[in-house]
Design an enzyme around this catalytic site. Sequence first.
Site, PDB file in Angstrom:
ATOM      1  N   GLY A 157       0.817 -10.667  -4.213  1.00 12.84           N
ATOM      2  CA  GLY A 157       0.605  -9.227  -4.038  1.00 12.84           C
ATOM      3  C   GLY A 157       1.548  -8.398  -4.897  1.00 12.84           C
ATOM      4  CB  VAL A 211       5.485  -5.932  -2.052  1.00 11.75           C
ATOM      5  CG1 VAL A 211       6.918  -6.101  -1.559  1.00 11.75           C
ATOM      6  CG2 VAL A 211       5.034  -4.484  -1.882  1.00 11.75           C
ATOM      7  NE  ARG A 244      -7.451 -13.788   0.510  1.00 14.50           N
ATOM      8  CZ  ARG A 244      -7.177 -13.453   1.768  1.00 14.50           C
ATOM      9  NH1 ARG A 244      -8.028 -13.751   2.721  1.00 14.50           N
ATOM     10  NH2 ARG A 244      -6.058 -12.813   2.072  1.00 14.50           N
ATOM     11  NE  ARG A 290       8.382  -0.708   7.890  1.00 15.71           N
ATOM     12  CZ  ARG A 290       7.368  -0.213   7.190  1.00 15.71           C
ATOM     13  NH1 ARG A 290       6.777   0.912   7.564  1.00 15.71           N
ATOM     14  NH2 ARG A 290       6.958  -0.828   6.104  1.00 15.71           N
ATOM     15  CB  CYS A 304       7.319   2.821  -0.071  1.00 14.90           C
ATOM     16  SG  CYS A 304       5.693   3.262   0.533  1.00 14.90           S
ATOM     17  CD  GLN A 364       3.576   8.295   0.575  1.00 15.69           C
ATOM     18  OE1 GLN A 364       3.797   9.096   1.475  1.00 15.69           O
ATOM     19  NE2 GLN A 364       3.324   7.016   0.817  1.00 15.69           N
ATOM     20  CB  SER A 374       1.354   0.556  -6.574  1.00 20.26           C
ATOM     21  OG  SER A 374       2.402   1.486  -6.524  1.00 20.26           O
ATOM     22  CE  LYS A 428       3.449   3.118   8.890  1.00 21.67           C
ATOM     23  NZ  LYS A 428       2.687   2.641   7.714  1.00 21.67           N
ATOM     24  NE  ARG A 476      -1.901   6.329  -0.914  1.00 22.93           N
ATOM     25  CZ  ARG A 476      -0.874   5.580  -0.513  1.00 22.93           C
ATOM     26  NH1 ARG A 476       0.168   5.368  -1.301  1.00 22.93           N
ATOM     27  NH2 ARG A 476      -0.868   5.052   0.693  1.00 22.93           N
ATOM     28  CG  HIS A 503       5.793   6.453  -3.286  1.00 22.69           C
ATOM     29  ND1 HIS A 503       4.662   6.015  -3.924  1.00 22.69           N
ATOM     30  CD2 HIS A 503       5.780   5.862  -2.056  1.00 22.69           C
ATOM     31  CE1 HIS A 503       3.988   5.201  -3.122  1.00 22.69           C
ATOM     32  NE2 HIS A 503       4.649   5.083  -1.997  1.00 22.69           N
TER      33      HIS A 503
HETATM   34  N1  LIG Z   1       3.227  -1.404  -1.852  1.00 24.97           N
HETATM   35  C1  LIG Z   1       4.248  -0.737  -1.338  1.00 24.97           C
HETATM   36  O1  LIG Z   1       4.758   0.255  -1.902  1.00 24.97           O
HETATM   37  C2  LIG Z   1       4.838  -1.187  -0.044  1.00 24.97           C
HETATM   38  C3  LIG Z   1       5.993  -0.592   0.386  1.00 24.97           C
HETATM   39  C4  LIG Z   1       6.570  -0.979   1.578  1.00 24.97           C
HETATM   40  C5  LIG Z   1       5.944  -1.962   2.314  1.00 24.97           C
HETATM   41  N2  LIG Z   1       4.799  -2.543   1.882  1.00 24.97           N
HETATM   42  C6  LIG Z   1       4.194  -3.596   2.708  1.00 24.97           C
HETATM   43  O2  LIG Z   1       4.246  -4.851   2.029  1.00 24.97           O
HETATM   44  C7  LIG Z   1       3.132  -5.647   2.415  1.00 24.97           C
HETATM   45  C8  LIG Z   1       2.371  -6.109   1.179  1.00 24.97           C
HETATM   46  O3  LIG Z   1       1.949  -4.981   0.423  1.00 24.97           O
HETATM   47  P1  LIG Z   1       1.360  -5.153  -1.054  1.00 24.97           P
HETATM   48  O4  LIG Z   1       1.320  -3.773  -1.589  1.00 24.97           O
HETATM   49  O5  LIG Z   1       2.078  -6.212  -1.818  1.00 24.97           O
HETATM   50  O6  LIG Z   1      -0.132  -5.679  -0.745  1.00 24.97           O
HETATM   51  P2  LIG Z   1      -1.117  -6.494  -1.707  1.00 24.97           P
HETATM   52  O7  LIG Z   1      -0.834  -6.234  -3.129  1.00 24.97           O
HETATM   53  O8  LIG Z   1      -2.488  -6.205  -1.189  1.00 24.97           O
HETATM   54  O9  LIG Z   1      -0.769  -8.047  -1.406  1.00 24.97           O
HETATM   55  C9  LIG Z   1      -0.937  -8.608  -0.137  1.00 24.97           C
HETATM   56  C10 LIG Z   1      -0.310 -10.008  -0.107  1.00 24.97           C
HETATM   57  O10 LIG Z   1      -0.391 -10.505   1.225  1.00 24.97           O
HETATM   58  C11 LIG Z   1      -1.038 -11.774   1.200  1.00 24.97           C
HETATM   59  N3  LIG Z   1      -1.796 -11.977   2.425  1.00 24.97           N
HETATM   60  C12 LIG Z   1      -2.723 -11.162   2.964  1.00 24.97           C
HETATM   61  N4  LIG Z   1      -3.232 -11.716   4.102  1.00 24.97           N
HETATM   62  C13 LIG Z   1      -2.585 -12.903   4.260  1.00 24.97           C
HETATM   63  C14 LIG Z   1      -2.672 -13.943   5.238  1.00 24.97           C
HETATM   64  N5  LIG Z   1      -3.507 -13.890   6.276  1.00 24.97           N
HETATM   65  N6  LIG Z   1      -1.857 -15.017   5.079  1.00 24.97           N
HETATM   66  C15 LIG Z   1      -1.008 -15.110   4.044  1.00 24.97           C
HETATM   67  N7  LIG Z   1      -0.890 -14.150   3.081  1.00 24.97           N
HETATM   68  C16 LIG Z   1      -1.680 -13.071   3.192  1.00 24.97           C
HETATM   69  C17 LIG Z   1      -1.942 -11.714  -0.008  1.00 24.97           C
HETATM   70  O11 LIG Z   1      -2.280 -13.027  -0.391  1.00 24.97           O
HETATM   71  P3  LIG Z   1      -3.703 -13.337  -1.105  1.00 24.97           P
HETATM   72  O12 LIG Z   1      -3.530 -12.927  -2.548  1.00 24.97           O
HETATM   73  O13 LIG Z   1      -3.817 -14.809  -0.926  1.00 24.97           O
HETATM   74  O14 LIG Z   1      -4.734 -12.545  -0.393  1.00 24.97           O
HETATM   75  C18 LIG Z   1      -1.026 -11.015  -1.004  1.00 24.97           C
HETATM   76  O15 LIG Z   1      -0.102 -11.931  -1.540  1.00 24.97           O
HETATM   77  C19 LIG Z   1       2.335  -4.774   3.384  1.00 24.97           C
HETATM   78  O16 LIG Z   1       2.774  -5.071   4.696  1.00 24.97           O
HETATM   79  C20 LIG Z   1       2.736  -3.376   3.019  1.00 24.97           C
HETATM   80  O17 LIG Z   1       2.583  -2.476   4.091  1.00 24.97           O
HETATM   81  C21 LIG Z   1       4.235  -2.183   0.715  1.00 24.97           C
END
Ligand SMILES: NC(=O)c1ccc[n+]([C@@H]2O[C@H](COP(=O)([O-])OP(=O)(O)OC[C@H]3O[C@@H](n4cnc5c(N)ncnc54)[C@H](OP(=O)(O)O)[C@@H]3O)[C@@H](O)[C@H]2O)c1
Length: 340
Positions: free
Chosen positions: A12, A14, A39, A99, A130, A157, A160, A215, A236, A243
Site C-alpha cells: 500500500g 503507507v 492477493r 487510537r 495524518c 487533504q 493519497s 478525529k 479533500r 496535506h
Molecule cells: N494514506 C495516509 O495518508 C494515511 C495516513 C494515516 C493513516 N493511514 C492508514 O494506513 C492504513 C493503510 O493506508 P494506505 O493509504 O496505505 O492504503 P492502501 O494504499 O489502500 O493499502 C492498503 C494495504 O493494506 C493491505 N490490506 C488490505 N486488506 C488486507 C487484509 N485483509 N489483510 C492483509 N493486508 C491487507 C493491502 O494489501 P493488498 O495490496 O494485498 O490488498 C495494502 O498493502 C489505513 O488504515 C489508513 O487509514 C493512512
Amino acid sequence: MGYRVVVAGATGNVGREMLNILAERQFPVDEIAALASRRSIGTEVSFGDTTLKTKDIEQFDFTGWDIALFAIGSDATKVYAPIAAKAGCVVIDNSSLYRYDPDVPLIVPECNAEAIHGYAKKNIIANPNCSTAQMVVALKPLHDRARIKRVVVSTYQSVSGSGKEAIDELWDQTKAVYNPTAEYERKVYTKDIAFNVIPHIDVFMEDGSTKEEWKMVAETKKIVDPAIKVTATCVRVPVFVGHSESINIEFEDFLDEDEARDILREAPGIMVIDKREDGGYVTPKECVGDFATFISRIRQDNTVENGLNLWCVSDNLRKGAALNAVQIAETLGREVLKKG
Ligand SMILES: NC(=O)c1ccc[n+]([C@@H]2O[C@H](COP(=O)([O-])OP(=O)(O)OC[C@H]3O[C@@H](n4cnc5c(N)ncnc54)[C@H](OP(=O)(O)O)[C@@H]3O)[C@@H](O)[C@H]2O)c1
C-alpha cells in the site's frame, strides 16, 4: 544486534513509504518481512537496494519478531494486531482502531514521546490520523509557550490519504476530462475529485461533523492537552500527495507573531518558510518526500484576543503516517527495547 521488523500492508501507499523510511533512516534492521493480503503473495516491494517478496499475513508467525508496523486498515488490524501483540511483537498501528483506547498510547514523538512506556498494556501503539499529526507538531511548542485555548482548522487533504485506489481515481478522472470518450467509474469518492473539492472525509456523525473532523478533535486532546478546544472542517482536494491546513489559534497569553516564528524555527520536525512575498510559502507539491512539517503565513489574528493564523503543509504519507510510525519505532528502540 538490530531488530526483526515486520511491515504489514507493504503493497500500500503507507507500507511502501514505511519500507523507504526504514531504509533512509538506517533503522537497525536484522531481518525484515513484507506482508499484505493473500492477493499480493509474491509481489515485489523495495527496501533500500534490496527487493522483498510479499507474504500473506494470514500465514505469518509473529513469534520472535520485535516490531510490526501495520498499515492494513481497521478491519484487518482488528484480526491481526492482537495475534502479533500476543506473540510478543510490538504493533505500531496506522489505522484508527486503537487510537482512542485508554490502554494504547497515541504518539507523535515531537509532542509526547514519554507516552511510549504505556505500550506494554496491550503491546500496541497507535499512530494518529495524518491531518492531526502535522497539526500537533506545530501546536505543541506554541502551547508550551502561551497555552492554546481554541483551534479552528480547515484542511486541504490529498487523495493519497484515501489509499492507492483514490490516486487512480483522481488520475483517471483527470484524463477523462481531456478525453471525453474515456470512461471512468467513481469508486472511492461520492463526487468527482478531479477539478473539484469535496467537503466530506470519512463518515458523517450525528452532530453533522465527519469522523475525520472528530478525529482531529479527539486526537489533539489525547496527544497535546485535553483542555484544548478544536473545531475542524476537513476537505479533500485534487492533490496527489501532501496535506495543507489553515490553522487559527487562540491562546491564553499574548504571543507575538515574530516570537511564534522563532519558536517554530527551533521546534523539532518543523521547517519555517515564511517570506511575505510572491512564492515565500510552501505548497503541498514541494513537501513531497520530505520529513519536515512546513509552516508559512504566520500572522497575528487581531479579531480575537491573543490570536494567530498559520499555514501548515506536510507529506501525509510521511509525517502523517509512515515517518511518524518509524519515529515511534525509533523511540521504542531507544527508550525500551534498547537493541541496535
Ligand atoms: N494514506 C495516509 O495518508 C494515511 C495516513 C494515516 C493513516 N493511514 C492508514 O494506513 C492504513 C493503510 O493506508 P494506505 O493509504 O496505505 O492504503 P492502501 O494504499 O489502500 O493499502 C492498503 C494495504 O493494506 C493491505 N490490506 C488490505 N486488506 C488486507 C487484509 N485483509 N489483510 C492483509 N493486508 C491487507 C493491502 O494489501 P493488498 O495490496 O494485498 O490488498 C495494502 O498493502 C489505513 O488504515 C489508513 O487509514 C493512512
